[in-house]
Design a protein around this motif. Sequence first.
Motif, mmCIF file in Angstrom:
data_model
loop_
_atom_site.group_PDB
_atom_site.id
_atom_site.type_symbol
_atom_site.label_atom_id
_atom_site.label_comp_id
_atom_site.label_asym_id
_atom_site.label_seq_id
_atom_site.Cartn_x
_atom_site.Cartn_y
_atom_site.Cartn_z
ATOM 1 N N PRO A 352 7.652 1.280 -3.950
ATOM 2 C CA PRO A 352 8.452 1.686 -2.792
ATOM 3 C C PRO A 352 7.650 2.465 -1.766
ATOM 4 O O PRO A 352 6.744 3.240 -2.100
ATOM 5 N N GLY A 353 8.005 2.260 -0.504
ATOM 6 C CA GLY A 353 7.498 3.106 0.561
ATOM 7 C C GLY A 353 8.552 4.122 0.940
ATOM 8 O O GLY A 353 9.466 4.422 0.159
ATOM 9 N N LEU A 354 8.429 4.661 2.141
ATOM 10 C CA LEU A 354 9.418 5.628 2.606
ATOM 11 C C LEU A 354 10.696 4.911 3.037
ATOM 12 O O LEU A 354 10.626 3.849 3.672
ATOM 13 N N PRO A 355 11.863 5.477 2.741
ATOM 14 C CA PRO A 355 13.120 4.816 3.109
ATOM 15 C C PRO A 355 13.555 5.140 4.533
ATOM 16 O O PRO A 355 14.739 5.286 4.812
ATOM 17 N N PHE A 356 12.588 5.286 5.422
ATOM 18 C CA PHE A 356 12.905 5.466 6.829
ATOM 19 C C PHE A 356 11.720 4.957 7.645
ATOM 20 O O PHE A 356 10.607 4.800 7.130
ATOM 21 N N ARG A 357 11.991 4.714 8.920
ATOM 22 C CA ARG A 357 10.928 4.266 9.825
ATOM 23 C C ARG A 357 10.530 5.419 10.733
ATOM 24 O O ARG A 357 11.375 6.194 11.173
ATOM 25 N N LEU A 358 9.228 5.527 10.966
ATOM 26 C CA LEU A 358 8.698 6.593 11.801
ATOM 27 C C LEU A 358 7.934 5.948 12.951
ATOM 28 O O LEU A 358 6.921 5.279 12.729
#
Length: 400
Positions: A352-358
């Motif tokens: 998994p990566g981060l559960p949001f977009r930056l």
Amino acid sequence: MPSGPLRGLHIIDLTQVFAGPYCTYLLGLLGAEVVKVELPGGEWSRTQGPSGPARDAGLAAGFATQAAGKRMLGLDIRTPAGAAVLRDLLRGADVFVENLTPGTLARLGFDQQALQALNPRLVFASISGFGQVGPFAPWPAFDHIIQAVSGLMSVTGTKDAAPLRVGPPVVDYATGAYAAFAVMAALAQRAADGGFQRVDLSMWDCAQALMSSAISLHLNAGVTPRPEGNIPASGSPSSGVFDTADGKLALAANFEPQYRRLCAAIGREDLLTDPRFADRATRLAQADALRRELAATFAAKSAAAWEATLMAADVPAGRVRSIPEAVADPHTTARGVWREVGAGQGMAMTLPGLPFRLNGGAPGPIALPAAAGADTDAVLLSLGRTEAEILALRRDGIVA
């Protein structure tokens, strides 16, 4: 990770299993350098779970899920020489995260006073089952224990089947996310006053935070929450989970405009004129009757067909998917949370990566987690240890 908003931040990670490692994994995905301290040979979760090449390599799924990007240091901090290495690491660290049973670290000489003297600008975060203070503080804990004692299990399941454990270890992962949030808050405070920061985070507190709406009903309205199965928190009879021709459909028509759009979309305008369902009050009084009417209609088509129809009509609804179905869905691919890594290393894994977009991007892992002790020599050399000293530490079993 090679870049990110936390680039240049140095974190010492003395955690294991899920909650603590997930906290430092999130911070690492944002660019922080994370040095994970394991006993020589690696933590036990490296070899837990289904058999296969990954587990044999010390990269069992339960471990690898929150380990990529970390530098791996095999170190026995229970020895005087190992404790000396940890002190050297902490002198140059920004953040120290640990999840040992409360009191353990202090017995090894790393209480708050000692750490503050060692590094007056350190953010010292402790994650535990029950916190550093309180009657239960010394107790050990795992996710399902916290689910039980916090009240979460008591409201999970049906009236006949409760209490039930929520399937995945949700308290562990929520605690890890709250811990990363707390560390960021402490870093912001340190930027303001320059001083030592102490973070005390417990799974008990986080589990209750997850139940804020239910607990607030009890504390402020005198309501004791009960297990309601698939009846949603809104209590609306036009919400819930319904059988269809080939599966189950989740529905949330909570507000009057949604209810009207629902009736039109499914071809049941008669429900709008039926005096039993004329308004929310009468629908609540006749909840079972309304659910029977809706169930009879939903049984005529597939869950996928109803999902498409209702979403097109701006009525919140969705086909109940299995985990394999959910992760294979094109929407999951479009969001980019899960990343396949390690193909060039001969053993691909999806992590998994981060559960949001930056800024339009979704930071994620770029390689498999390192083997136990893979970075021991490099970390010790960066601390000024000579090759002869490292060899002696290795010979004595203090590092690996």
